[in-house]
Design an enzyme around this catalytic site. Structure first.
Site, PDB file in Angstrom:
ATOM      1  N   ARG A 154      -3.078 -14.310   5.559  1.00  0.00           N
ATOM      2  CA  ARG A 154      -2.203 -13.228   6.050  1.00  0.00           C
ATOM      3  C   ARG A 154      -2.390 -13.055   7.556  1.00  0.00           C
ATOM      4  O   ARG A 154      -1.431 -12.918   8.315  1.00  0.00           O
ATOM      5  CB  ARG A 154      -2.534 -11.939   5.300  1.00  0.00           C
ATOM      6  CG  ARG A 154      -1.827 -10.675   5.802  1.00  0.00           C
ATOM      7  CD  ARG A 154      -2.187  -9.539   4.848  1.00  0.00           C
ATOM      8  NE  ARG A 154      -1.928  -8.215   5.389  1.00  0.00           N
ATOM      9  CZ  ARG A 154      -0.758  -7.568   5.292  1.00  0.00           C
ATOM     10  NH1 ARG A 154       0.263  -8.161   4.712  1.00  0.00           N
ATOM     11  NH2 ARG A 154      -0.634  -6.345   5.779  1.00  0.00           N
ATOM     12  N   HIS A 180       2.831  -2.833   7.586  1.00  0.00           N
ATOM     13  CA  HIS A 180       1.928  -1.903   8.265  1.00  0.00           C
ATOM     14  C   HIS A 180       2.628  -0.575   8.517  1.00  0.00           C
ATOM     15  O   HIS A 180       3.770  -0.552   9.006  1.00  0.00           O
ATOM     16  CB  HIS A 180       1.470  -2.468   9.621  1.00  0.00           C
ATOM     17  CG  HIS A 180       0.467  -3.571   9.490  1.00  0.00           C
ATOM     18  ND1 HIS A 180       0.232  -4.498  10.488  1.00  0.00           N
ATOM     19  CD2 HIS A 180      -0.362  -3.906   8.468  1.00  0.00           C
ATOM     20  CE1 HIS A 180      -0.698  -5.335  10.097  1.00  0.00           C
ATOM     21  NE2 HIS A 180      -1.077  -5.001   8.884  1.00  0.00           N
ATOM     22  N   LYS A 238       0.836  -1.194   0.000  1.00  0.00           N
ATOM     23  CA  LYS A 238       0.000   0.000   0.000  1.00  0.00           C
ATOM     24  C   LYS A 238       0.875   1.250   0.000  1.00  0.00           C
ATOM     25  O   LYS A 238       1.941   1.273   0.600  1.00  0.00           O
ATOM     26  CB  LYS A 238      -0.916   0.004   1.231  1.00  0.00           C
ATOM     27  CG  LYS A 238      -2.043  -1.016   1.157  1.00  0.00           C
ATOM     28  CD  LYS A 238      -2.992  -0.855   2.327  1.00  0.00           C
ATOM     29  CE  LYS A 238      -4.178  -1.814   2.206  1.00  0.00           C
ATOM     30  NZ  LYS A 238      -5.116  -1.665   3.348  1.00  0.00           N
TER      31      LYS A 238
END
Length: 305
Positions: free
Chosen positions: A253, A276, A183
């Protein structure tokens, strides 16, 4: 609880006769509003009337929510009661021409996110064994099934998002590490455990003629496999093995992260492996392993020595 104020009764009539909501819903709204009225009567000796409503402040509403928390109510219940209060405020404005911003705009309580749903380690092992090629003559195993096994052991073994795995090319998968673009277009480098490395090498060797730029996990049309197809494979396997309904590609995951922490990995490492941005996101996995936390606490706390 005291007798309901007239406004509560009128509001209930509006919900039942104008909005035509179910009796159960009307009762829930009325109960929430009556509880708020009782609190305000004690909190600031103010009645729930058109005359006194404008004196109710956002701080008063927050005090009501805080009192609910102290009384043992959970955040979900209090947020539902707050939604009843907002609906009431809109009705008062429509029917009496009186805006009540303190009641209509107070933000709800931020409820803690539930722990991610993961498989336990036995279930995960059963899944991978079910999907794996036979140890003898693996070349005779259907091509799509070899692909599926390689995809799912990669998802679990590296903790990837399904989109991250399906965006990989053959060139990406060569070597002892894998560079993942996650991301926010952020790259992270993940070491390949030997079982994952072995599965990837076997899959690459089975298709030596494909160009390096080709998708690592192609569908029938040669383009990258779709997430929906991956989900369908897991749905069938889930039924065959009687695994939980929450088994999805993303659950692999979750399982990776939960099992890493259960086996002693530190939170920062798992955060980096998952990609993250915030440690608080990774901390959600700790809630799924309360027994391990209790054992560590018991073993490490100085007072227990």
């Amino acid at each position: 609880m005291d007798k309901q104020p007239a406004l509560v009764t009128d509001f209930a009539d509006y919900l039942a006769n104008t909005r035509r909501l179910s009796a159960h819903t009307v009762e829930a709204y009325s109960r929430d509003l009556a509880a708020f009225a009782d609190f305000m009567k004690q909190h600031k000796t103010a009645e729930l009337t058109v005359v006194e409503l404008p004196s109710f402040s956002a701080r008063d509403v927050e005090s009501w929510l805080a009192a609910g928390l102290r009384g043992g109510k959970n955040k979900t219940s209090l947020n539902r009661a707050l939604a009843s209060l907002r609906t009431f405020a809109r009705w008062v404005e429509d029917s009496h021409g009186m805006p009540l911003p303190a009641l209509a705009t107070t933000k709800g309580l931020k409820a803690a996110a539930p722990p991610p749903k993961a498989l336990n380690q036995t279930q995960t092992w059963d899944l991978l064994e079910k999907l794996s090629p036979p140890p003898t003559n693996p070349q005779k195993f259907p091509v799509e099934k070899r692909r599926d096994f390689t995809l799912f052991i990669t998802l679990y073994g590296l903790g990837l998002r399904i989109s991250e795995a399906l965006n990989l090319t053959r060139e990406n998968a060569r070597g002892e590490t894998l560079t993942i673009i996650g991301k926010g277009n952020k790259a992270r480098v993940i070491p390949l455990p030997l079982p994952v490395q072995s599965a990837l090498n076997s899959w690459l060797n089975a298709h030596n003629g494909a160009p390096d730029s080709a998708p690592l996990f192609p569908g029938a049309n040669g383009k990258a496999l779709t997430p929906r197809r991956a989900q369908q494979v897991l749905q069938k396997t889930r039924r065959d093995l009687n695994l939980p309904d929450h088994l999805t590609p993303h659950a692999l995951r979750h399982s990776f992260a939960t099992h890493m922490l259960a086996n002693g990995a530190d939170l920062r490492t798992v955060q980096e492996l998952l990609g993250h941005a915030n440690l608080s996101t990774t901390q959600r996995y700790l809630a799924a392993d309360v027994q391990r936390l209790m054992a560590v606490h018991q073993k490490a706390h100085p007072l227990n020595k």
